[in-house]
Design an enzyme around this catalytic site. Sequence first.
Site, mmCIF file in Angstrom:
data_model
loop_
_atom_site.group_PDB
_atom_site.id
_atom_site.type_symbol
_atom_site.label_atom_id
_atom_site.label_comp_id
_atom_site.label_asym_id
_atom_site.label_seq_id
_atom_site.Cartn_x
_atom_site.Cartn_y
_atom_site.Cartn_z
ATOM 1 N N HIS A 177 -11.780 -27.955 18.584
ATOM 2 C CA HIS A 177 -10.695 -28.700 19.212
ATOM 3 C C HIS A 177 -10.252 -29.865 18.333
ATOM 4 O O HIS A 177 -11.111 -30.511 17.722
ATOM 5 C CB HIS A 177 -11.187 -29.229 20.561
ATOM 6 N N CYS B 101 1.061 -4.886 -5.878
ATOM 7 C CA CYS B 101 0.618 -6.110 -5.188
ATOM 8 C C CYS B 101 0.826 -7.342 -6.066
ATOM 9 O O CYS B 101 1.403 -8.341 -5.633
ATOM 10 C CB CYS B 101 -0.846 -5.967 -4.797
ATOM 11 N N GLU C 128 -8.369 -22.178 19.219
ATOM 12 C CA GLU C 128 -9.362 -22.344 20.289
ATOM 13 C C GLU C 128 -8.952 -21.562 21.539
ATOM 14 O O GLU C 128 -9.781 -21.179 22.359
ATOM 15 C CB GLU C 128 -9.599 -23.819 20.628
ATOM 16 N N GLU D 179 9.604 -9.884 6.558
ATOM 17 C CA GLU D 179 9.126 -10.970 5.687
ATOM 18 C C GLU D 179 10.277 -11.520 4.836
ATOM 19 O O GLU D 179 10.457 -12.740 4.730
ATOM 20 C CB GLU D 179 7.984 -10.476 4.809
ATOM 21 N N CYS E 44 2.568 -8.208 -2.667
ATOM 22 C CA CYS E 44 1.896 -9.270 -1.907
ATOM 23 C C CYS E 44 1.979 -10.653 -2.566
ATOM 24 O O CYS E 44 2.313 -11.639 -1.911
ATOM 25 C CB CYS E 44 0.417 -8.962 -1.732
ATOM 26 N N TYR F 35 7.316 -4.482 7.943
ATOM 27 C CA TYR F 35 6.851 -5.821 7.575
ATOM 28 C C TYR F 35 7.571 -6.380 6.357
ATOM 29 O O TYR F 35 7.848 -7.573 6.284
ATOM 30 C CB TYR F 35 5.319 -5.868 7.447
ATOM 31 N N LYS G 96 5.523 -12.200 -3.233
ATOM 32 C CA LYS G 96 6.103 -12.397 -1.894
ATOM 33 C C LYS G 96 5.505 -13.619 -1.212
ATOM 34 O O LYS G 96 6.214 -14.452 -0.662
ATOM 35 C CB LYS G 96 5.857 -11.149 -1.042
HETATM 36 C C1 LIG Z 1 7.173 -6.239 -1.151
HETATM 37 C C2 LIG Z 1 5.771 -5.811 -0.831
HETATM 38 C C3 LIG Z 1 4.913 -6.683 -0.204
HETATM 39 C C4 LIG Z 1 3.617 -6.300 0.082
HETATM 40 N N1 LIG Z 1 2.808 -7.190 0.718
HETATM 41 C C5 LIG Z 1 1.544 -6.841 1.012
HETATM 42 C C6 LIG Z 1 0.684 -7.772 1.643
HETATM 43 O O1 LIG Z 1 1.067 -8.898 1.950
HETATM 44 N N2 LIG Z 1 -0.596 -7.398 1.893
HETATM 45 C C7 LIG Z 1 -1.059 -6.148 1.549
HETATM 46 O O2 LIG Z 1 -2.235 -5.867 1.787
HETATM 47 N N3 LIG Z 1 -0.261 -5.243 0.964
HETATM 48 C C8 LIG Z 1 1.029 -5.556 0.680
HETATM 49 N N4 LIG Z 1 1.844 -4.656 0.055
HETATM 50 C C9 LIG Z 1 1.320 -3.303 -0.232
HETATM 51 C C10 LIG Z 1 0.475 -3.288 -1.504
HETATM 52 O O3 LIG Z 1 1.207 -3.815 -2.577
HETATM 53 C C11 LIG Z 1 0.047 -1.852 -1.807
HETATM 54 O O4 LIG Z 1 -0.576 -1.305 -0.677
HETATM 55 C C12 LIG Z 1 -0.930 -1.796 -2.985
HETATM 56 O O5 LIG Z 1 -0.360 -2.349 -4.139
HETATM 57 C C13 LIG Z 1 -1.341 -0.347 -3.245
HETATM 58 O O6 LIG Z 1 -2.170 -0.286 -4.365
HETATM 59 P P1 LIG Z 1 -2.233 1.056 -5.220
HETATM 60 O O7 LIG Z 1 -3.294 0.855 -6.243
HETATM 61 O O8 LIG Z 1 -2.322 2.224 -4.340
HETATM 62 O O9 LIG Z 1 -0.795 1.181 -5.926
HETATM 63 P P2 LIG Z 1 0.024 0.162 -6.806
HETATM 64 O O10 LIG Z 1 -0.461 -1.209 -6.685
HETATM 65 O O11 LIG Z 1 1.440 0.447 -6.493
HETATM 66 O O12 LIG Z 1 -0.294 0.619 -8.297
HETATM 67 C C14 LIG Z 1 0.118 1.855 -8.794
HETATM 68 C C15 LIG Z 1 0.411 1.693 -10.278
HETATM 69 O O13 LIG Z 1 0.528 2.976 -10.874
HETATM 70 C C16 LIG Z 1 1.536 2.925 -11.877
HETATM 71 N N5 LIG Z 1 1.969 4.310 -12.117
HETATM 72 C C17 LIG Z 1 2.641 5.124 -11.273
HETATM 73 N N6 LIG Z 1 2.756 6.363 -11.823
HETATM 74 C C18 LIG Z 1 2.139 6.301 -13.032
HETATM 75 C C19 LIG Z 1 1.902 7.270 -14.065
HETATM 76 N N7 LIG Z 1 2.274 8.541 -13.938
HETATM 77 N N8 LIG Z 1 1.262 6.865 -15.179
HETATM 78 C C20 LIG Z 1 0.834 5.570 -15.313
HETATM 79 N N9 LIG Z 1 1.021 4.633 -14.371
HETATM 80 C C21 LIG Z 1 1.648 5.009 -13.233
HETATM 81 C C22 LIG Z 1 2.592 2.024 -11.269
HETATM 82 O O14 LIG Z 1 3.414 1.453 -12.278
HETATM 83 C C23 LIG Z 1 1.729 0.984 -10.551
HETATM 84 O O15 LIG Z 1 1.489 -0.130 -11.372
HETATM 85 C C24 LIG Z 1 3.154 -5.006 -0.269
HETATM 86 C C25 LIG Z 1 4.016 -4.112 -0.916
HETATM 87 C C26 LIG Z 1 5.310 -4.508 -1.191
HETATM 88 C C27 LIG Z 1 6.225 -3.536 -1.877
#
Ligand SMILES: Cc1cc2nc3c(=O)[nH]c(=O)nc-3n(C[C@H](O)[C@H](O)[C@H](O)COP(=O)(O)OP(=O)(O)OC[C@H]3O[C@@H](n4cnc5c(N)ncnc54)[C@H](O)[C@@H]3O)c2cc1C
Length: 460
Positions: A437, A43, A442, A184, A48, A180, A51
């Site tokens: 308004h 994110c 609205e 976007e 997010c 999405y 973007k």
């Molecule tokens: C282009 C794009 C736009 C988006 N826009 C939106 C939006 O507008 N609104 C919204 O709500 N969501 C959006 N999302 C989705 C949102 O980013 C994800 O749903 C959210 O980040 C998920 O959080 P998470 O903690 O599950 O995983 P992540 O945020 O992906 O975090 C996982 C982390 O784990 C780390 N990792 C992975 N494997 C290992 C390992 N073995 N050891 C150590 N570290 C590891 C990764 O490097 C990463 O940093 C978007 C996603 C993308 C790709």
Amino acid sequence: MSGFDIDLFVIGGGSGGVRAARIAAGYGAKVMLAEEYRMGGTCVIRGCVPKKLLVYASRFGDEFEDAAGFGWTVPKARFDWATLIRNKDTEIARLENVYRSSLANAGVEIHDSRAVIEDAHAVRIVKTGARVRARTILVATGAHPVLEPVIPGGELGISSNEVFHLDCFPERILVIGAGYIAVEFAGIFCGLGSRVTLLHRGDKLLRGFDDDIRVGLGDAYAKRGIDLRLDRTVEKLDRANGAIAATLSDGSVSNVDQVLVATGRRPNTAGLGLEIAGIEVDRAGAIPVDGYSRTLAPSVYAVGDVTNRANLTPVAIREGHAFADTVFGDRPTIVDHSLIPTAVFSSPEIGVIGMSEATARLRGDVAIYKTSFRAMKATLSGRDERVFMKLIVDAASEKVLGVHIIGEGAGEIIQAVGIAVTMGATKADFDRTMAVHPTASEELVTMRTPFVVKHPQAVG
Ligand SMILES: Cc1cc2nc3c(=O)[nH]c(=O)nc-3n(C[C@H](O)[C@H](O)[C@H](O)COP(=O)(O)OP(=O)(O)OC[C@H]3O[C@@H](n4cnc5c(N)ncnc54)[C@H](O)[C@@H]3O)c2cc1C
């Protein structure tokens, strides 16, 4: 802590992992967190946040154009991609530090390393080789973009990871996909001045959204000059005179500077050692969990995109928080995934909560309220774009089941309307709410005439 080095090991410093680590530490747990790339996760680093900054950048062109109708003379504007990317990178670095210090201040021990599971209570920190015994392990590893289907020359395409770091602004870009992220970025590059082609194998954009929204966005994009190629796929990519030639399934060839493949994401579960802990992933590669985010191994939990429930930041955060409350705060908490307000930052923007008309019709009789109008600002700017709003109401209980909006500020509007819908508001509640308004929203409280759709079983 009998036999354990720590209470909690969190694998992944993204939205879900950071929240869980911080809250667990706040309950007094001894917590370690490993992040293999950059703190903040998808994110903050490549989702997010960057973007949305690009979305803001892409909308100034409209503002400059619209200003003329209000008496402004705006000299021909020039856009510089390098400045935008540099400023965006500075902000992302700042945010990354905020995340890092919030964890450190909470007492979480951070390891900038990949981590893997060695058994249901042990994690290996890959960089140092250290083995840590943890009472509980939380997998919050997120997901990664997949360049699918595999086609000849597919390696010439980029994913959403690379698009934030392009050295040169693409004058022509082919975006493959219709979810999405694809729509976007199509909107972003169109707004910044690229010639955009949007390719999708289906007949409408945004699968899973209400049909009126899907058609509405397609119409708006076509009007904005995005070349929509629907019901088609890409067969191969070739290098051609410094450009990329994309051969489509209809035999046509598109010459572009970049190809952005946004056809899907896959959970980060490969090579994580889950099987050693007795956890099998599902067909999508996701970790199955129960309502408390518990996996089949009682000491291992998983939250966020790696569980493929609803892949959005606020959901990952809520799941991470609920996990910490349940395991360390003595407050068992299940996250309700049934009503999730969401925005698509296309231009025009989309805001949605609840059921689509098609889904609601399968449940029973519904009353549908729709309105499509020209926003007040467009009267002077002359912009040929309409705002669309739709309410889906259960005919028997009058409960509002779904709200769907396309138009400026739809994301902001849906967050507020989401409170009412989550509280179970009825159409009568909407009706007795005084209008603000003159606003576009609205219309949400002034729609009066429904058309009623009978449940299929009640018809005939
Ligand atoms: C282009 C794009 C736009 C988006 N826009 C939106 C939006 O507008 N609104 C919204 O709500 N969501 C959006 N999302 C989705 C949102 O980013 C994800 O749903 C959210 O980040 C998920 O959080 P998470 O903690 O599950 O995983 P992540 O945020 O992906 O975090 C996982 C982390 O784990 C780390 N990792 C992975 N494997 C290992 C390992 N073995 N050891 C150590 N570290 C590891 C990764 O490097 C990463 O940093 C978007 C996603 C993308 C790709």
